[in-house]
Write a protein that holds these residues in place. Structure first.
Motif, short mmCIF file in Angstrom:
data_model
loop_
_atom_site.label_atom_id
_atom_site.label_comp_id
_atom_site.label_asym_id
_atom_site.label_seq_id
_atom_site.Cartn_x
_atom_site.Cartn_y
_atom_site.Cartn_z
N ALA A 190 1.59 -1.32 -0.19
CA ALA A 190 -0.05 -0.15 0.12
C ALA A 190 0.54 1.14 -0.24
O ALA A 190 0.21 1.76 -0.15
N ASP A 191 1.98 1.18 0.97
CA ASP A 191 2.63 2.28 0.62
C ASP A 191 3.90 2.65 -0.27
O ASP A 191 3.97 3.62 -1.53
N MET A 192 4.05 1.05 -1.14
CA MET A 192 4.31 1.28 -2.43
C MET A 192 3.77 2.08 -3.69
O MET A 192 4.14 2.68 -3.88
N ILE A 193 2.62 1.43 -3.27
CA ILE A 193 1.18 1.89 -4.49
C ILE A 193 1.12 3.36 -4.08
O ILE A 193 1.11 4.79 -5.02
N SER A 194 0.95 4.16 -3.22
CA SER A 194 0.85 5.98 -2.76
C SER A 194 2.36 7.31 -3.12
O SER A 194 2.01 7.28 -3.67
N ARG A 195 3.14 5.78 -3.41
CA ARG A 195 4.49 6.89 -3.56
C ARG A 195 4.82 6.63 -4.76
O ARG A 195 4.57 7.53 -5.62
N LEU A 196 4.41 4.59 -5.83
CA LEU A 196 4.20 5.55 -7.10
C LEU A 196 3.20 6.35 -6.93
O LEU A 196 3.54 7.10 -9.13
N THR A 197 2.25 6.38 -6.69
CA THR A 197 1.36 7.42 -7.63
C THR A 197 1.28 9.05 -7.94
O THR A 197 1.38 9.13 -8.93
N LEU A 198 2.27 8.89 -6.44
CA LEU A 198 2.93 10.39 -6.30
C LEU A 198 3.55 11.20 -7.46
O LEU A 198 3.50 12.10 -8.54
N GLU A 199 4.55 9.16 -7.66
CA GLU A 199 5.20 10.23 -8.92
C GLU A 199 4.62 9.65 -9.98
O GLU A 199 5.22 10.73 -10.79
N MET A 200 3.23 8.77 -10.11
CA MET A 200 3.32 8.60 -11.79
C MET A 200 2.30 10.48 -11.66
O MET A 200 2.30 10.89 -13.23
N ASN A 201 1.75 11.03 -11.01
CA ASN A 201 0.91 12.44 -11.17
C ASN A 201 1.72 13.28 -11.25
O ASN A 201 1.54 13.37 -12.06
N ARG A 202 2.98 13.38 -10.88
CA ARG A 202 4.13 14.66 -11.28
C ARG A 202 4.78 13.95 -12.68
O ARG A 202 4.87 15.48 -12.41
N ALA A 203 5.14 12.93 -13.31
CA ALA A 203 5.33 12.53 -14.19
C ALA A 203 4.72 13.37 -15.38
O ALA A 203 4.14 13.30 -16.25
N ARG A 204 2.86 13.15 -14.60
CA ARG A 204 2.05 13.23 -15.77
C ARG A 204 1.52 14.47 -16.04
O ARG A 204 1.60 15.54 -16.90
N GLN A 205 2.10 15.47 -14.48
CA GLN A 205 1.98 17.09 -15.02
C GLN A 205 3.45 17.57 -15.72
O GLN A 205 3.16 18.51 -16.40
N ALA A 206 4.28 16.79 -14.83
CA ALA A 206 5.47 17.84 -15.78
C ALA A 206 5.74 17.22 -17.57
O ALA A 206 5.06 17.85 -17.89
N GLY A 207 4.56 16.63 -17.82
CA GLY A 207 4.69 16.30 -19.62
C GLY A 207 3.12 17.02 -19.69
O GLY A 207 3.59 17.48 -20.79
N ILE A 208 2.62 17.46 -19.51
CA ILE A 208 1.31 18.81 -19.50
C ILE A 208 2.67 19.90 -19.33
O ILE A 208 1.90 20.39 -20.64
N THR A 209 2.91 20.05 -18.29
CA THR A 209 3.73 21.19 -18.66
C THR A 209 4.38 21.30 -19.87
O THR A 209 4.47 22.70 -20.47
N ARG A 210 5.09 20.18 -19.73
CA ARG A 210 5.86 20.17 -21.10
C ARG A 210 5.39 21.11 -22.40
O ARG A 210 5.61 21.21 -23.53
N GLU A 211 4.52 19.98 -22.58
CA GLU A 211 2.99 19.70 -23.52
C GLU A 211 2.73 22.10 -24.13
O GLU A 211 2.50 22.41 -24.97
N LEU A 212 2.69 21.90 -22.62
CA LEU A 212 2.31 23.57 -22.73
C LEU A 212 2.71 24.04 -23.37
O LEU A 212 3.39 25.03 -24.25
N MET A 213 4.28 24.25 -22.87
CA MET A 213 6.15 25.20 -23.15
C MET A 213 5.52 24.65 -24.69
O MET A 213 6.32 26.01 -25.05
N ASP A 214 5.17 23.81 -25.48
CA ASP A 214 5.80 24.19 -26.90
C ASP A 214 4.76 24.41 -26.86
O ASP A 214 4.92 25.23 -28.50
N ILE A 215 2.99 24.21 -26.60
CA ILE A 215 2.34 25.28 -27.48
C ILE A 215 2.85 26.08 -27.11
O ILE A 215 2.44 27.52 -28.58
N VAL A 216 2.87 27.04 -26.71
CA VAL A 216 3.10 28.78 -25.89
C VAL A 216 4.30 28.88 -26.57
O VAL A 216 4.60 29.86 -27.38
N GLY A 217 5.05 28.58 -26.36
CA GLY A 217 6.91 28.49 -27.36
C GLY A 217 6.29 28.61 -28.80
O GLY A 217 6.77 29.13 -29.82
N GLY A 218 5.47 27.20 -29.99
CA GLY A 218 5.65 27.46 -31.19
C GLY A 218 4.30 28.77 -31.32
O GLY A 218 4.86 29.30 -32.65
N ALA A 219 3.72 28.94 -30.72
CA ALA A 219 2.67 30.20 -30.80
C ALA A 219 3.62 31.24 -30.82
O ALA A 219 3.28 32.82 -31.50
#
Lengths: 287, 142
Positions: free
Chosen positions: A253-282
């Protein structure tokens, strides 16, 4: 940093492990309850027998026949399966310590392995093994198994092959605590009989005769002692497995919550990166 | 005044099978059949595999098959410590039972009296016969 996909796969794998450990914990809890019940059911018999042995044997023990080999037999009651924490390791360590102590007294030590874990261990260490019993049955503690072990001990003892025989099993204190215990079976320990004994043998009318009854009492006593050891071992095994699986489920259970946190962070990082790309492109277009 | 009832317990390693006051208990020791009535003197004996007949206070009978053990009367209380026991009703009659007797007897034939295994083989025969007897007796007492 791991990719989102890898983390998701990891979480799924830990989740399925957690499902298994949780199921094993529930199964062990149910089996533990049954084993504890069996332990309680044995009590009137064991008490009755030790009272009777106390008043009839009255301090008299069965000595090994003259010229008996300087050998001790230790039956080690382990489990067939693992995933039960330090249960087998503690038990086998105690067995080795006890064997070393007996060897220092000038005795040869031979083991009887009950359960696959003990059998494998002694095969690895190359210890002298008199026999083994791997039953893989749903119940470890059966009267038949206890009687066969006790009778084997008695026969070998009478034949002078062993000077003493004993069992090592895990004593069941509570669901959280089990302690490896060494108990001598033959010759019957005199302290135990006098403790329970009230009154001498003269109080009784004995048939056929005291001399004929004593071997039977010793046999019953040995069988009962081995059965008790098996019951204790069975309860301990399930308790140990329950505790170990509970800890494993919590860790998962501990491991799952740690991994979920990591997953969310990775997803957020992905979104941020895409946004930056869009903003940069615009910005590049408007510039 | 004479004591009217005999407290009787039938105990096995797997639990207490019977615990009540009864009129009489009949079992078998190596010398033959013996009966215990209320106010028996303190007594210890071996019990061979047999049918234990219990006469209840209402005059009916209960039958048990025991696989041997010890019987003790202490202060008017009879305790039978049996390595295993079952009620007569639990014995399944039929082909398997008679085969059990034949198999046990054959095993006994092949073993010399002096071998350690003889004792257990003999007990197996006695137990198989006791179970057969229980099936016959339970039809009578019913």
């Amino acid at each position: 940093m791991a990719t989102l996909k890898a983390i998701r796969r990891r979480i799924a794998s830990v989740q399925s492990t957690q499902q298994v450990t949780r199921a094993m914990k529930l199964v062990s809890a149910a089996k533990l309850r049954r084993a504890q019940e069996a332990l309680l059911n044995d009590r009137p018999y064991a008490e009755g027998l030790s009272r009777l042995a106390g008043s009839l044997l009255a301090g008299q023990t069965m000595e090994p026949p003259p010229g008996a080999k300087k050998t001790a037999l230790i039956a080690v009651i382990s489990s067939d399966r693992g995933l039960c924490g330090g249960y087998n390791a503690n038990l086998l360590r105690q067995a080795e310590e006890q064997a070393a102590q007996l060897r220092s007294q000038g005795l040869q030590v031979s083991f009887f392995a009950v359960g696959r874990k003990a059998a494998d261990h002694f095969k690895r260490t190359g210890a002298l093994v008199a026999g083994q019993q791997i039953n893989n049955a749903p119940r470890l503690a059966t009267v038949e198994l206890a009687n066969s072990i006790a009778d084997m001990m008695l026969n070998e003892f009478r034949a002078g092959n062993y000077e003493q025989t004993a069992v090592i099993y895990s004593h069941f204190h509570s669901a959280l605590s089990q302690r490896p215990t060494y108990e001598r079976i033959l010759p019957v320990e005199s302290g135990k009989q006098t403790a329970a004994g009230v009154g001498g043998p003269s109080d009784y009318l004995i048939e056929p005769s005291r001399a004929e009854l004593i071997p039977l009492i010793i046999q019953s006593y040995a069988q009962s002692a081995v059965y008790h050891a098996l019951l204790e071992a069975e309860a301990s095994e399930h308790a140990a497995r329950m505790t170990a699986m509970d800890a494993a489920s919590n860790n998962a259970a501990d491991m799952i919550s740690r991994l979920t946190l990591e997953m969310n962070r990775a997803r957020q990082a992905g979104i941020t990166r895409e946004l930056m790309d869009i903003v940069g492109g615009a910005e590049a277009l408007s510039a | 005044m004479a004591q009217e009832a005999l407290p009787f317990k039938l105990i096995t390693p797997t639990g207490v099978l019977f615990d009540d006051a009864v009129r009489e208990v009949i079992a078998v020791n190596p010398l033959g059949e013996f009966g215990v009535l209320p106010e028996h003197v303190n007594y210890v004996t071996a019990v061979v595999p047999c049918v234990v007949t219990v006469k209840l206070n209402d005059g009916t009978f209960r039958l048990f098959v025991v696989s041997g053990g010890l019987a003790e009367v202490k202060d008017g209380v009879l305790t039978i410590l049996a390595s295993s026991a079952e009620t007569a009703e639990a014995v399944v009659e039929g082909e398997a039972l008679s085969q059990e007797i034949v198999a046990a007897e054959q095993r006994l034939q092949g073993i010399s009296f002096y071998e350690p295994a003889y004792h257990n083989a003999l007990k197996a025969v006695q137990l198989a016969r006791a179970r057969e007897l229980a099936v016959r007796l339970r039809a009578q007492v019913r």
